[in-house]
Scaffold this active site. Structure first.
Site, PDB file in Angstrom:
ATOM      1  N   LYS A 159      56.270   1.185 -40.365  1.00 29.49           N
ATOM      2  CA  LYS A 159      57.233   2.494 -40.474  1.00 29.49           C
ATOM      3  C   LYS A 159      58.587   2.267 -40.848  1.00 29.49           C
ATOM      4  O   LYS A 159      59.486   3.113 -41.436  1.00 29.49           O
ATOM      5  CB  LYS A 159      57.600   3.061 -39.237  1.00 29.49           C
ATOM      6  CG  LYS A 159      56.215   3.725 -38.598  1.00 29.49           C
ATOM      7  CD  LYS A 159      56.191   4.051 -36.935  1.00 29.49           C
ATOM      8  CE  LYS A 159      57.051   3.066 -36.060  1.00 29.49           C
ATOM      9  NZ  LYS A 159      55.960   1.971 -35.904  1.00 29.49           N
ATOM     10  N   GLY A 217      60.637  -2.718 -33.368  1.00 27.01           N
ATOM     11  CA  GLY A 217      61.434  -3.619 -34.355  1.00 27.01           C
ATOM     12  C   GLY A 217      60.979  -3.349 -35.874  1.00 27.01           C
ATOM     13  O   GLY A 217      59.947  -3.501 -36.344  1.00 27.01           O
ATOM     14  N   HIS A 218      62.161  -2.871 -36.485  1.00 28.17           N
ATOM     15  CA  HIS A 218      61.731  -2.437 -38.008  1.00 28.17           C
ATOM     16  C   HIS A 218      62.542  -3.425 -38.872  1.00 28.17           C
ATOM     17  O   HIS A 218      63.457  -3.865 -38.403  1.00 28.17           O
ATOM     18  CB  HIS A 218      62.569  -1.108 -38.273  1.00 28.17           C
ATOM     19  CG  HIS A 218      61.983   0.304 -37.366  1.00 28.17           C
ATOM     20  ND1 HIS A 218      62.571   1.480 -37.830  1.00 28.17           N
ATOM     21  CD2 HIS A 218      61.044   0.216 -36.788  1.00 28.17           C
ATOM     22  CE1 HIS A 218      61.505   2.362 -37.136  1.00 28.17           C
ATOM     23  NE2 HIS A 218      60.629   1.521 -36.510  1.00 28.17           N
ATOM     24  N   GLN A 226      56.823   2.684 -32.367  1.00 29.47           N
ATOM     25  CA  GLN A 226      55.624   2.273 -31.853  1.00 29.47           C
ATOM     26  C   GLN A 226      54.388   3.133 -32.454  1.00 29.47           C
ATOM     27  O   GLN A 226      54.981   3.691 -33.779  1.00 29.47           O
ATOM     28  CB  GLN A 226      55.597   2.510 -30.479  1.00 29.47           C
ATOM     29  CG  GLN A 226      56.259   1.629 -29.612  1.00 29.47           C
ATOM     30  CD  GLN A 226      57.806   2.146 -29.183  1.00 29.47           C
ATOM     31  OE1 GLN A 226      58.138   3.168 -28.885  1.00 29.47           O
ATOM     32  NE2 GLN A 226      58.587   1.139 -29.398  1.00 29.47           N
ATOM     33  N   ASP A 243      53.955  -0.991 -35.453  1.00 32.62           N
ATOM     34  CA  ASP A 243      54.001  -2.274 -36.610  1.00 32.62           C
ATOM     35  C   ASP A 243      53.271  -1.728 -38.014  1.00 32.62           C
ATOM     36  O   ASP A 243      52.803  -2.818 -38.639  1.00 32.62           O
ATOM     37  CB  ASP A 243      53.589  -3.491 -36.104  1.00 32.62           C
ATOM     38  CG  ASP A 243      54.259  -4.053 -34.976  1.00 32.62           C
ATOM     39  OD1 ASP A 243      55.346  -3.843 -34.675  1.00 32.62           O
ATOM     40  OD2 ASP A 243      53.653  -4.686 -34.121  1.00 32.62           O
TER      41      ASP A 243
HETATM   42  P1  IMP Z   1      56.639  -2.048 -24.035  1.00 35.77           P
HETATM   43  O1  IMP Z   1      56.835  -0.764 -24.940  1.00 35.77           O
HETATM   44  O2  IMP Z   1      57.649  -3.221 -24.189  1.00 35.77           O
HETATM   45  O3  IMP Z   1      56.477  -1.471 -22.557  1.00 35.77           O
HETATM   46  O4  IMP Z   1      55.232  -2.847 -24.278  1.00 35.77           O
HETATM   47  C1  IMP Z   1      54.052  -2.074 -23.950  1.00 35.77           C
HETATM   48  C2  IMP Z   1      53.171  -2.398 -25.397  1.00 35.77           C
HETATM   49  O5  IMP Z   1      53.581  -1.418 -26.457  1.00 35.77           O
HETATM   50  C3  IMP Z   1      52.938  -3.704 -25.586  1.00 35.77           C
HETATM   51  O6  IMP Z   1      51.620  -4.010 -25.904  1.00 35.77           O
HETATM   52  C4  IMP Z   1      53.913  -4.118 -26.626  1.00 35.77           C
HETATM   53  O7  IMP Z   1      53.439  -5.070 -27.490  1.00 35.77           O
HETATM   54  C5  IMP Z   1      53.777  -2.736 -27.321  1.00 35.77           C
HETATM   55  N1  IMP Z   1      54.755  -2.311 -28.240  1.00 35.77           N
HETATM   56  C6  IMP Z   1      56.080  -1.696 -27.886  1.00 35.77           C
HETATM   57  N2  IMP Z   1      56.849  -1.454 -29.052  1.00 35.77           N
HETATM   58  C7  IMP Z   1      55.920  -1.762 -29.945  1.00 35.77           C
HETATM   59  C8  IMP Z   1      56.422  -1.749 -31.433  1.00 35.77           C
HETATM   60  O8  IMP Z   1      57.615  -1.272 -31.912  1.00 35.77           O
HETATM   61  N3  IMP Z   1      55.235  -2.143 -32.093  1.00 35.77           N
HETATM   62  C9  IMP Z   1      54.391  -2.700 -31.736  1.00 35.77           C
HETATM   63  N4  IMP Z   1      53.791  -2.695 -30.541  1.00 35.77           N
HETATM   64  C10 IMP Z   1      54.984  -2.303 -29.537  1.00 35.77           C
END
Ligand code: IMP
Length: 430
Positions: free
Chosen positions: A17, A41-42, A223, A14
């Site tokens: 990007k 999520g962009h 991420q 977040d």
């Molecule tokens: P997962 O990727 O859904 O398995 O989540 C694992 C961790 O990564 C959690 O803390 C999510 O909130 C975080 N996370 C996954 N994708 C994103 C992203 O695009 N931005 C920020 N945090 C993310």
């Protein structure tokens, strides 16, 4: 010869990007996503419109750009279809999108398992997006997964699906979750194949051909580095490696092509979900930054936790990912604070350290060593060049460069494409 640019998140995701990838995607001939899935999520804002992207690359708005969802991703085809439908509703209908035949597929049971594992963990939950990303990567590595290319061979798909269900249904039963009927899943995925089949191909070949032309190729990370499965704040991480180091494997290219990496970093820090966060702020300033920066998750809507810029993390991620330039995001959000702080080290059990420890138990005991600098009151959201920034803001940028030994090549002062100051010459050329 092609020009390559890798854009990665350097904190906990977040970082903004979406805006930077969008900025370069407008100029790119090809945009490649190489890890993660629809957990990303962009938000992209241009011409007064707001668009949300989850797994589709940021070049989707430019009809001339080739968009690639490469083999390192976990692709949820249902989610891709929904995303495309939303884009169509918003008038985005002319685009080029290809999906790797080798990309692992996120199946409906993956999100159910993701949710169930989180519930079983109780207070020790990870705080995942519940999109099934972890279980999908697990199945990839345990070789029980289905891949996008399987959809193109109905008989082979049927065989793979039977194998997957033979392993998954007993697990679902044990967890008290509904089991899947082979025929129902098969029929649905053959429908999906009709919608997406023409987009599925050998994307490694596509990218390698482009590398040998004069194309501009953008590799779009999802991420952030501190969510890396190997180097992040394990277990509070995602299940892939959001680093530039993932590009060769995740896109199917040689590592020798990676030579220009932008690390996107907020001018402060945020994270969603659980896990230690040494520079976290709990006072009124956190509230102020959260509201000014609209710090609520794009995917889940959760309020993000707020902290000061963490140069320990920045140095660490720069070391791991070979960052050439920072893109310093949401810089305008810091305007109005009397003082701003940067974390230069951690105090762990009475010792000063300059790296993040490997366990979250140690990280949770780390206290930030902060330097305090003058804030600035001016609204900087219309500023177009570095020299016009208030002196205190310039000093803050220079301090980050000094502590991290990486230049700030881009400063973002607002959500719009136009509110972007490009300082680095190579990035200006892209
Ligand atoms: P997962 O990727 O859904 O398995 O989540 C694992 C961790 O990564 C959690 O803390 C999510 O909130 C975080 N996370 C996954 N994708 C994103 C992203 O695009 N931005 C920020 N945090 C993310």
């Amino acid at each position: 010869m092609s020009q390559r640019l890798v854009v990665i998140g350097s904190q906990w995701g977040d970082e903004g990007k979406g805006k930077i990838t969008d900025y370069f995607a407008c100029r790119a001939d090809m945009v490649v996503r190489y890890q993660g899935g629809n957990n990303a999520g962009h938000t992209v804002v241009f011409d007064g419109h707001k668009y949300s992207l989850r797994s589709i690359p940021s070049g989707i708005f430019n009809p001339k750009t080739v968009n690639v969802m490469a083999n390192g991703m976990v692709v949820n085809p249902e989610s891709v279809i929904t995303e495309l439908e939303k884009l169509h509703e918003q008038g985005i209908t002319d685009y080029q999108l290809f999906i790797s035949d080798r990309a692992a597929m996120v199946m409906p049971w993956h999100s159910q398992l993701d949710g169930a594992y989180e519930t079983l963990k109780g207070n020790a939950l990870i705080g995942t997006t519940k999109n099934g990303i972890g279980p999908a990567y697990c199945d990839k590595y345990s070789r029980d997964g289905l891949r996008m290319g399987d959809l193109l061979e109905p008989e082979y798909f049927a065989e793979r699906l039977k194998g997957a269900l033979a392993v998954k249904n007993p697990q679902l039963r044990l967890l008290g979750l509904p089991e899947y009927d082979f025929q129902e899943v098969y029929d649905r995925y053959m429908e999906i194949a009709k919608v997406l089949g023409h987009r599925i191909c050998d994307t490694s070949d596509l990218i390698n051909r482009a590398l040998h032309t004069d194309a501009k190729i953008l590799f779009e990370g999802a991420q952030g580095m501190m969510l890396c499965i190997d180097h992040g704040t394990y277990p509070y991480v995602t299940s892939s490696t959001p680093s530039s180091a993932s590009v060769p494997v995740g896109a199917g290219i040689s590592p020798k092509w990676i030579d220009n990496v932008v690390g996107v970093a907020k001018a402060y820090c945020t994270r969603v979900g659980e896990g230690a966060f040494p520079t976290e702020l709990f006072d009124e300033r956190a509230h102020q930054i959260r509201e000014r920066g609209h710090e609520y998750g794009t995917v889940t809507g959760r309020p993000r936790r707020i902290g000061w810029f963490d140069a320990v993390v920045a140095r660490y991620t720069s070391r791991l990912a070979g960052i050439d330039n920072w893109a310093l995001m949401l810089f305008d959000v810091l305007s109005g604070l009397d003082k701003v702080c940067i974390c230069t080290g951690y105090e762990l059990d009475g010792k000063i350290i300059d790296y993040p420890p490997s366990t979250v138990s140690k990280l949770a005991r780390c206290k930030p060593v902060l330097i305090e600098m003058e804030g600035w009151k001016e609204d900087i959201s219309d500023i177009k060049d570095f020299d016009s920034l208030p002196e205190a803001a310039k000093a803050y940028v220079r301090k980050i460069e000094e502590i991290t030994s990486v230049k700030v090549g881009i400063i973002s002062v607002g959500p719009d494409r136009k509110q972007t100051i490009i300082i680095d010459e190579k990035l200006k050329q892209f």
